[in-house]
Design an enzyme around this catalytic site. Sequence first.
Site, mmCIF file in Angstrom:
data_model
loop_
_atom_site.group_PDB
_atom_site.id
_atom_site.type_symbol
_atom_site.label_atom_id
_atom_site.label_comp_id
_atom_site.label_asym_id
_atom_site.label_seq_id
_atom_site.Cartn_x
_atom_site.Cartn_y
_atom_site.Cartn_z
ATOM 1 N N CYS A 67 0.813 -1.220 0.000
ATOM 2 C CA CYS A 67 0.000 0.000 0.000
ATOM 3 C C CYS A 67 0.845 1.269 0.000
ATOM 4 O O CYS A 67 0.623 2.181 -0.805
ATOM 5 C CB CYS A 67 -0.964 -0.013 1.187
ATOM 6 S SG CYS A 67 -0.187 -0.048 2.822
ATOM 7 N N GLU A 71 -5.936 1.444 -4.422
ATOM 8 C CA GLU A 71 -5.139 0.877 -3.347
ATOM 9 C C GLU A 71 -4.424 -0.394 -3.778
ATOM 10 O O GLU A 71 -4.836 -1.083 -4.709
ATOM 11 C CB GLU A 71 -6.024 0.556 -2.141
ATOM 12 C CG GLU A 71 -7.092 -0.489 -2.433
ATOM 13 C CD GLU A 71 -7.918 -0.868 -1.218
ATOM 14 O OE1 GLU A 71 -7.440 -0.716 -0.073
ATOM 15 O OE2 GLU A 71 -9.073 -1.317 -1.411
ATOM 16 N N HIS A 92 -2.499 0.687 6.890
ATOM 17 C CA HIS A 92 -2.898 0.706 5.482
ATOM 18 C C HIS A 92 -3.098 2.147 5.029
ATOM 19 O O HIS A 92 -3.550 3.002 5.792
ATOM 20 C CB HIS A 92 -4.203 -0.073 5.287
ATOM 21 C CG HIS A 92 -4.574 -0.265 3.845
ATOM 22 N ND1 HIS A 92 -3.760 -0.905 2.938
ATOM 23 C CD2 HIS A 92 -5.686 0.113 3.139
ATOM 24 C CE1 HIS A 92 -4.339 -0.936 1.747
ATOM 25 N NE2 HIS A 92 -5.511 -0.311 1.838
#
Length: 288
Positions: free
Chosen positions: A103, A174, A162
Site C-alpha cells: 500500500c 489501493e 494501510h
Amino acid sequence: MLRRTGAIGTLITLLTALLLTPAALAVDRLTRPAAAAAGCGVLAPGASAAAERAVDAACAQVAAGVWYTWGGGHGPQPGPTYGHVDPTDPASEHDPERLGFDCSGLVRHAYARATGADILDGDASAQYYTHRTAARFTAAEGLAPLRPGDLLAWGTSAHLHHVALYLGEGRMVEARQSGTRLMVSDVRLGGDYFGAVRVDTGTVEGPVVRTWGTGVWTKAQPSTRAARVYAFPGPTTVRVACQKHAEVVTAEGYTNDAWSYLPDYRAWVTNIYIQGPAWLDGVPACAT
C-alpha cells in the site's frame, strides 16, 4: 445513381466494421486510457495538479494489472519491486515472485511520479504523518472535505497499517492485500478507518530537522507522563513549529529540558532525540 451510391456506402461501412473487429478494436482499446475502463481516475474537482498526477500514476499501475506484493515498492528508488513472504499471511506465498507494490509503496511511487522527487518514502504511518502536510482530516469528518490525491489511512495513532489514494465520489485506488492486483475500491469508512491527510508538494515552511533513535514516542504534552501520540520507528524528518523549556528528561546519556512541538503530529518530542544542539538553532520559542 443515388441508390447505388447508398448501397456502396452501406457496404463500405459493413466492411469497415468487419475490418475493425477484433484486431483493430484491440489496438483501439490499447490506445485508450485503460485505467478509465477500470473506473480509476480523478473523479472530483478541487485537487492540485500534482495530486491529480499522483492519481494518474497510481491508476496507470492498476491499468497495467500490477500485483500487490508485501514490501513491494520500497527499493532504493520509487517503483515496483519483488515482494517478501509475510509470515502472518499464507496468501503472500508468491509475493517474492511478483513485481509490484504494497500500500505505501504504491503511494510512494505515485507521488514520486507526480513531483519528480521521492517525497513520501516510508510506511503508512510515516506517510500519514509526513512533514509535507497541507491539511489533516479525522475519521469523524468523513469524505466531504476530501479531494482526489488525499491519503486515506487505517489503524491507530500508534500503528497505521494501510494507506490508499482518494479518487473522489467515495472511491479510492489501493494495493490491498497479497493475492490481489492493485484495485479501485469503495472507501471503507467503518472499522479502523483513522482519517486522511492532504500532501503539500510545494516548499515546506518552517524549520525541518531529523530525529534519531528507534521507537521514539511523541507526547500530547511536553512531559514523559503525557499520553503517547506516535512513535518514530527510526530516524525521521520532521517539521518543528517552536520549542520550549519544560520537564527535564534524562535518556541515552543526555539530560535536557527542551521540547519541540511538531505541528504535523500535534505532539511534542524531547530535543534529546532531535539531531543538533540541546536548544535548536533557528527554531523560535513557543509563545504559550
